[in-house]
Design a protein around this motif. Structure first.
Motif, short mmCIF file in Angstrom:
data_model
loop_
_atom_site.label_atom_id
_atom_site.label_comp_id
_atom_site.label_asym_id
_atom_site.label_seq_id
_atom_site.Cartn_x
_atom_site.Cartn_y
_atom_site.Cartn_z
N SER A 1 14.45 62.09 8.51
CA SER A 1 14.54 63.49 8.96
C SER A 1 15.17 63.57 10.34
CB SER A 1 13.16 64.15 8.98
OG SER A 1 12.35 63.64 10.03
N MET B 1 15.75 73.72 11.49
CA MET B 1 14.55 72.89 11.55
C MET B 1 13.56 73.28 10.45
SD MET B 1 15.06 70.79 14.08
CE MET B 1 13.59 70.22 14.93
N GLN C 1 18.83 64.22 10.16
CA GLN C 1 19.14 65.62 9.90
C GLN C 1 18.89 66.48 11.13
OE1 GLN C 1 17.25 66.93 6.18
NE2 GLN C 1 17.06 64.79 5.61
N GLN C 2 17.79 66.21 11.82
CA GLN C 2 17.48 66.99 13.01
C GLN C 2 18.50 66.75 14.12
OE1 GLN C 2 13.31 67.53 14.16
NE2 GLN C 2 12.69 66.34 12.37
N ALA D 1 11.70 64.59 15.09
CA ALA D 1 12.12 65.42 16.22
C ALA D 1 12.46 64.56 17.43
CB ALA D 1 11.01 66.41 16.57
N VAL E 1 14.67 71.53 7.42
CA VAL E 1 14.30 70.11 7.49
C VAL E 1 12.82 69.93 7.17
CG1 VAL E 1 14.11 68.10 9.01
CG2 VAL E 1 16.13 69.56 9.14
N TRP E 2 11.98 70.84 7.66
CA TRP E 2 10.54 70.75 7.38
C TRP E 2 10.27 70.82 5.87
CZ3 TRP E 2 5.80 69.41 8.40
CH2 TRP E 2 4.75 70.00 7.69
N GLY F 1 15.67 62.98 16.61
CA GLY F 1 16.69 64.01 16.60
C GLY F 1 17.13 64.39 18.00
N PHE G 1 7.81 64.70 10.57
CA PHE G 1 8.63 65.71 11.22
C PHE G 1 8.65 65.51 12.73
CE2 PHE G 1 9.41 69.91 13.05
CZ PHE G 1 10.55 70.31 12.35
#
Length: 239
Positions: free
Chosen positions: A117, A167, A120-121, A40, A170-171, A43, A36
């Motif tokens: 991820s 978020m 997506q972020q 980030a 996403v997590w 992201g 994650f």
């Protein structure tokens, strides 16, 4: 000999798998957290490229999000693990090593989950930026705030307020994706449940236990995210 119950399996007694399952759960949390956080970073970079970048950076960011959201996550993990192993093996041969050298499974899994991820972020953060009313940024500029002060006092808190629900989703996805990392040899929660099921011939019991642990982790982390949402939404009227 009586068959072990679920309570025996999660204990620390002769039939207990509690410590092993706890270690697997901890590994799951570590993989999900690392993935994650890596996501980030990607992201933020991707959102910046799409919002403020030039034609080339926007095209790169667009390709990144399109490709990574269109490829199965398991395939990305395989690419990182076997691709990384091929690179490490080639480097090892330059220094005289022989045979196959495996890429660290945890690192491969965390990078793969983070890269996926991050796509997506990127969209979550981009949407959060556009949700900030332009008038608030114009008012900050009119007050004489510099770009940096405007960012960390106005833009970042407001964008984070809008981004937190996305978020959080996403997590939850990352937490479930962590189960795929077992293909690299990492013993996380689901892999530990598989080992226990194979050793005791009690697959249903172990998978029920794993499901309960996943649900507990998801519930606790979801509660923390809801607390963060309320904290960043103080003073905002709710409809």
């Amino acid at each position: 000999m009586n068959q072990a119950t679920i309570f025996d399996l999660i204990g620390t007694g002769p039939n207990g798998w509690g410590p092993a399952l706890a270690a697997g759960a901890l590994m799951t949390i570590l993989i999900a957290t690392a993935g994650f956080l890596i996501g980030a970073v990607f992201g933020c970079l991707g959102a910046w490229a799409k919002i403020s970048g030039g034609p080339v950076t926007r095209a790169i960011a667009g390709t990144y999000t399109t490709v990574l959201r269109g490829i199965p996550d398991l395939l990305v993990i395989y690419l990182f693990y076997f691709g990384g192993s091929a690179v490490v093996t080639a480097i090892g041969r330059l220094f005289g090593a022989t045979g196959f050298i495996g890429f660290p499974g945890f690192l491969a899994g965390a990078l793969a989950v983070g890269i996926t991820s991050g796509a997506q972020q990127t969209e979550v953060l981009r949407g959060a930026y556009h949700a900030v009313h332009p008038g608030e940024l114009e008012a900050a500029t009119a007050c004489g705030m510099s770009s940096w002060v405007r960012f960390h006092r106005i833009l970042a808190p407001l964008a984070l307020r809008y981004a937190l629900p996305g978020m959080g989703n996403v997590w939850q996805v990352v937490l479930k994706e962590s189960a795929l990392v077992s293909v690299t040899g990492v013993v996380e929660l689901l892999r530990q449940a598989q080992i226990g099921a194979g050793s005791t011939s009690l697959p249903f019991d172990f998978y029920i236990i794993a499901a309960a642990i996943y649900l507990a982790i998801s519930t606790v982390s979801g509660g923390l995210l809801q607390f963060s949402e309320r904290r960043f939404s103080r003073g905002v009227r709710r409809g």
